[in-house]
Design a protein around this motif. Sequence first.
Motif, PDB file in Angstrom:
ATOM      1  N   ILE A 126       0.801  -1.223   0.000  1.00 23.77           N
ATOM      2  CA  ILE A 126       0.000   0.000   0.000  1.00 23.77           C
ATOM      3  C   ILE A 126       0.833   1.272   0.000  1.00 23.77           C
ATOM      4  O   ILE A 126       0.302   2.362  -0.200  1.00 23.77           O
ATOM      5  CB  ILE A 126      -0.985   0.037   1.184  1.00 23.77           C
ATOM      6  N   ALA A 127       2.138   1.168   0.218  1.00 24.53           N
ATOM      7  CA  ALA A 127       3.008   2.343   0.186  1.00 24.53           C
ATOM      8  C   ALA A 127       4.425   1.896  -0.136  1.00 24.53           C
ATOM      9  O   ALA A 127       4.845   0.795   0.249  1.00 24.53           O
ATOM     10  CB  ALA A 127       2.984   3.095   1.521  1.00 24.53           C
ATOM     11  N   GLY A 128       5.152   2.748  -0.826  1.00 26.42           N
ATOM     12  CA  GLY A 128       6.514   2.376  -1.151  1.00 26.42           C
ATOM     13  C   GLY A 128       7.251   3.456  -1.906  1.00 26.42           C
ATOM     14  O   GLY A 128       6.678   4.495  -2.265  1.00 26.42           O
ATOM     15  N   LEU A 204       0.444   4.988  -5.851  1.00 27.80           N
ATOM     16  CA  LEU A 204       1.503   4.011  -6.074  1.00 27.80           C
ATOM     17  C   LEU A 204       1.196   3.133  -7.285  1.00 27.80           C
ATOM     18  O   LEU A 204       2.041   2.937  -8.161  1.00 27.80           O
ATOM     19  CB  LEU A 204       1.694   3.158  -4.816  1.00 27.80           C
ATOM     20  N   SER A 205      -0.017   2.613  -7.354  1.00 26.64           N
ATOM     21  CA  SER A 205      -0.400   1.772  -8.499  1.00 26.64           C
ATOM     22  C   SER A 205      -0.389   2.570  -9.796  1.00 26.64           C
ATOM     23  O   SER A 205       0.066   2.086 -10.844  1.00 26.64           O
ATOM     24  CB  SER A 205      -1.793   1.184  -8.280  1.00 26.64           C
ATOM     25  N   ALA A 206      -0.881   3.799  -9.738  1.00 27.55           N
ATOM     26  CA  ALA A 206      -0.918   4.641 -10.939  1.00 27.55           C
ATOM     27  C   ALA A 206       0.492   4.901 -11.456  1.00 27.55           C
ATOM     28  O   ALA A 206       0.734   4.883 -12.674  1.00 27.55           O
ATOM     29  CB  ALA A 206      -1.629   5.953 -10.638  1.00 27.55           C
ATOM     30  N   ALA A 207       1.431   5.146 -10.555  1.00 27.64           N
ATOM     31  CA  ALA A 207       2.812   5.403 -10.959  1.00 27.64           C
ATOM     32  C   ALA A 207       3.425   4.167 -11.614  1.00 27.64           C
ATOM     33  O   ALA A 207       4.118   4.262 -12.633  1.00 27.64           O
ATOM     34  CB  ALA A 207       3.634   5.823  -9.748  1.00 27.64           C
ATOM     35  N   LEU A 216      11.209  -0.066  -3.053  1.00 29.18           N
ATOM     36  CA  LEU A 216      11.103  -0.457  -1.645  1.00 29.18           C
ATOM     37  C   LEU A 216       9.660  -0.417  -1.194  1.00 29.18           C
ATOM     38  O   LEU A 216       8.973   0.601  -1.349  1.00 29.18           O
ATOM     39  CB  LEU A 216      11.944   0.505  -0.781  1.00 29.18           C
ATOM     40  N   ASP A 217       9.175  -1.521  -0.650  1.00 32.10           N
ATOM     41  CA  ASP A 217       7.862  -1.570  -0.009  1.00 32.10           C
ATOM     42  C   ASP A 217       8.069  -1.163   1.439  1.00 32.10           C
ATOM     43  O   ASP A 217       8.773  -1.838   2.193  1.00 32.10           O
ATOM     44  CB  ASP A 217       7.281  -2.986  -0.095  1.00 32.10           C
ATOM     45  N   THR A 218       7.464  -0.059   1.845  1.00 38.60           N
ATOM     46  CA  THR A 218       7.701   0.455   3.204  1.00 38.60           C
ATOM     47  C   THR A 218       6.707  -0.062   4.231  1.00 38.60           C
ATOM     48  O   THR A 218       6.583   0.509   5.322  1.00 38.60           O
ATOM     49  CB  THR A 218       7.702   1.996   3.209  1.00 38.60           C
ATOM     50  N   MET A 282     -11.176  -2.252  -6.389  1.00 39.43           N
ATOM     51  CA  MET A 282     -11.513  -3.642  -6.102  1.00 39.43           C
ATOM     52  C   MET A 282     -10.286  -4.547  -6.098  1.00 39.43           C
ATOM     53  O   MET A 282     -10.278  -5.584  -5.430  1.00 39.43           O
ATOM     54  CB  MET A 282     -12.529  -4.163  -7.129  1.00 39.43           C
ATOM     55  N   THR A 283      -9.248  -4.150  -6.827  1.00 38.71           N
ATOM     56  CA  THR A 283      -8.111  -5.059  -6.995  1.00 38.71           C
ATOM     57  C   THR A 283      -6.805  -4.584  -6.363  1.00 38.71           C
ATOM     58  O   THR A 283      -5.898  -5.390  -6.168  1.00 38.71           O
ATOM     59  CB  THR A 283      -7.866  -5.301  -8.495  1.00 38.71           C
ATOM     60  N   MET A 284      -6.675  -3.309  -6.047  1.00 41.79           N
ATOM     61  CA  MET A 284      -5.385  -2.808  -5.569  1.00 41.79           C
ATOM     62  C   MET A 284      -5.133  -3.239  -4.124  1.00 41.79           C
ATOM     63  O   MET A 284      -6.050  -3.609  -3.381  1.00 41.79           O
ATOM     64  CB  MET A 284      -5.322  -1.282  -5.673  1.00 41.79           C
ATOM     65  N   ALA A 285      -3.854  -3.173  -3.727  1.00 39.27           N
ATOM     66  CA  ALA A 285      -3.486  -3.502  -2.350  1.00 39.27           C
ATOM     67  C   ALA A 285      -4.171  -2.535  -1.400  1.00 39.27           C
ATOM     68  O   ALA A 285      -4.300  -1.340  -1.682  1.00 39.27           O
ATOM     69  CB  ALA A 285      -1.971  -3.427  -2.182  1.00 39.27           C
ATOM     70  N   MET A 286      -4.611  -3.053  -0.281  1.00 40.94           N
ATOM     71  CA  MET A 286      -5.343  -2.231   0.692  1.00 40.94           C
ATOM     72  C   MET A 286      -4.897  -2.621   2.088  1.00 40.94           C
ATOM     73  O   MET A 286      -4.639  -3.781   2.367  1.00 40.94           O
ATOM     74  CB  MET A 286      -6.847  -2.468   0.543  1.00 40.94           C
TER      75      MET A 286
END
Length: 330
Positions: A126-128, A204-207, A216-218, A282-286
């Motif tokens: 969800i962040a990175g 993050l997904s859009a980028a 890096l996944d934070t 519906m599909t992205m990390a949450m």
Amino acid sequence: MESGSAFRAFLALLATTTLAACSGGTGSVTSTAPSGPLEKTTLTIGVSPTPSSAPVFIADRKGFFKAEGLTIKTEIIQAPQAVMPKILNGSIDIFKGSYVSLINIQDSGAAKLKILSDSLQAAPGIAGVVVRKDSPLQTPKDLMGKTIAVNSLNNLGTMSMSAHLKTHEVTPEQVKFVAIDFQAQLAALTSGQVDAAWMVEPFLSAAQQAGARLLLDTNTGPTDALPIDGLAATDQWVAKNPNTTAAFQRAVAMAQRLAATNRAELAEVVPLYTQTPRQAVMTMAMGTFPTSLSPKRIQRVADLMYEFGYLKSKVDVASMVVQEPGRPAG
């Protein structure tokens, strides 16, 4: 469906019995309990353009606020520090911020805050930190000496990265953090204004879809399952509006439970205040939407902040928490 007054009466009874049963083990946590009419019925809520704001919008669309006698207006903010004048003069009643922001404000003396609801707990993905696809940077250690965009300084992004950089023998002083709004970070990265950017979903997904590469996944390792953000108000506001505080907490608590268990509910509201399509939600990390407000869990953030020098002294998170009616401390 019950009338608003009957609904509030039912929740008042539920809150009283539940809080009595769960009174042990909450330390100095403040409790709210409805005991009269609402002191204020129209509220302005500061929210961020991220999925963790969803419970506020769910509560509004589902009529949970209306059932409590509340009407809300929302204002998009990047971080509470950026709108402190509005918070202090009452133009914004309740606001969402990262726990790093909220604890920083408390420690600095800019305002004394009370946490009303836990919004989101971290999960991988969800962040990175992202870099350009053709960037020579390959590992977190390569960030030494580089410029990294964050949505605000001395906040969740910088602290999360500090915890991870430490494992790669890089100190926060060995990188340059610059504040750039999430919406502008991809352009800054693409143009070479920054070498890397710390982003959260949905940015993050859009980028990554635009060609950025995750470096890096934070939300793993030292920051796995870290509490991310919550809803708060000043202690003066809570003291002045105890019944309104309790009503707000009840409405958001109902929405929080929906957010925690029903992705479709999130998909209905997140596109309303972000540019994220429903299918992407519906599909992205949450992350996880907690259904209890736990001072012990949030204390972990304060302890990390003290470790990395964000705080002048240790902060007792329990003193900042207003326990929600009908929801036991976690």
